[in-house]
Design a protein around this motif. Structure first.
Motif, PDB file in Angstrom:
ATOM      1  N   ALA A  42       0.681  -1.159  -0.063  1.00 51.25           N
ATOM      2  CA  ALA A  42      -0.042  -0.081   0.197  1.00 51.25           C
ATOM      3  C   ALA A  42       0.593   1.248   0.437  1.00 51.25           C
ATOM      4  CB  ALA A  42      -1.288   0.146   1.078  1.00 51.25           C
ATOM      5  N   GLU A  43       1.965   1.089   0.676  1.00 51.79           N
ATOM      6  CA  GLU A  43       3.066   1.933   0.921  1.00 51.79           C
ATOM      7  C   GLU A  43       3.542   2.529  -0.765  1.00 51.79           C
ATOM      8  OE1 GLU A  43       4.026   5.235   2.031  1.00 51.79           O
ATOM      9  OE2 GLU A  43       3.716   4.384   3.067  1.00 51.79           O
ATOM     10  N   GLU A  44       4.093   1.457  -1.186  1.00 50.72           N
ATOM     11  CA  GLU A  44       4.041   1.415  -2.596  1.00 50.72           C
ATOM     12  C   GLU A  44       3.375   2.349  -3.498  1.00 50.72           C
ATOM     13  OE1 GLU A  44       8.087  -1.674  -3.007  1.00 50.72           O
ATOM     14  OE2 GLU A  44       5.877  -2.507  -2.580  1.00 50.72           O
ATOM     15  N   MET A  45       2.090   1.865  -3.158  1.00 50.31           N
ATOM     16  CA  MET A  45       1.450   2.229  -4.441  1.00 50.31           C
ATOM     17  C   MET A  45       0.789   3.813  -3.949  1.00 50.31           C
ATOM     18  SD  MET A  45      -1.187  -0.294  -5.134  1.00 50.31           S
ATOM     19  CE  MET A  45      -2.500  -1.254  -4.297  1.00 50.31           C
ATOM     20  N   ARG A  46       0.622   3.599  -3.105  1.00 49.78           N
ATOM     21  CA  ARG A  46       0.551   5.751  -2.696  1.00 49.78           C
ATOM     22  C   ARG A  46       1.845   6.499  -2.301  1.00 49.78           C
ATOM     23  NH1 ARG A  46      -2.010   5.102   1.876  1.00 49.78           N
ATOM     24  NH2 ARG A  46      -0.546   3.899   3.268  1.00 49.78           N
ATOM     25  N   ALA A  47       2.861   5.937  -2.447  1.00 52.50           N
ATOM     26  CA  ALA A  47       3.980   6.785  -3.400  1.00 52.50           C
ATOM     27  C   ALA A  47       4.284   6.897  -4.242  1.00 52.50           C
ATOM     28  CB  ALA A  47       5.388   6.375  -1.930  1.00 52.50           C
ATOM     29  N   ASP A  48       4.449   5.880  -4.984  1.00 53.24           N
ATOM     30  CA  ASP A  48       4.350   6.239  -6.043  1.00 53.24           C
ATOM     31  C   ASP A  48       2.819   6.628  -7.673  1.00 53.24           C
ATOM     32  OD1 ASP A  48       6.716   5.335  -6.172  1.00 53.24           O
ATOM     33  OD2 ASP A  48       6.195   2.631  -6.529  1.00 53.24           O
TER      34      ASP A  48
END
Length: 75
Positions: A42-48
């Protein structure tokens, strides 16, 4: 702009991603589902991409509704 499968949180417009269903931020549902399948956090999708947990829930609900709808057509 249309709401595929009558889902108010999903939009489709030929001028946006060739009419592919998108969430309100304009991110295609197929992209969210593909990233989940590849194991993005979830963090990668939010950041990217700025994808929120709500976007993920919408994408999953849309995929389930689509499969249910398409399955009823095949019977």
């Amino acid at each position: 702009m249309e709401h595929p499968l009558g889902m108010p949180d999903v939009y489709s417009d030929p001028e946006i991603h060739g009419g592919q269903p998108v969430v309100e931020s304009g991110i295609p549902i197929y992209l969210i589902l593909d990233m989940l399948a590849q194991g993005f956090s979830a963090e990668e999708m939010r950041a990217d991409y700025g994808i929120t947990e709500e976007h993920v829930r919408i994408a999953l609900r849309f995929a389930a509704a689509y499969l249910k709808h398409e399955g009823s057509d095949a019977a």
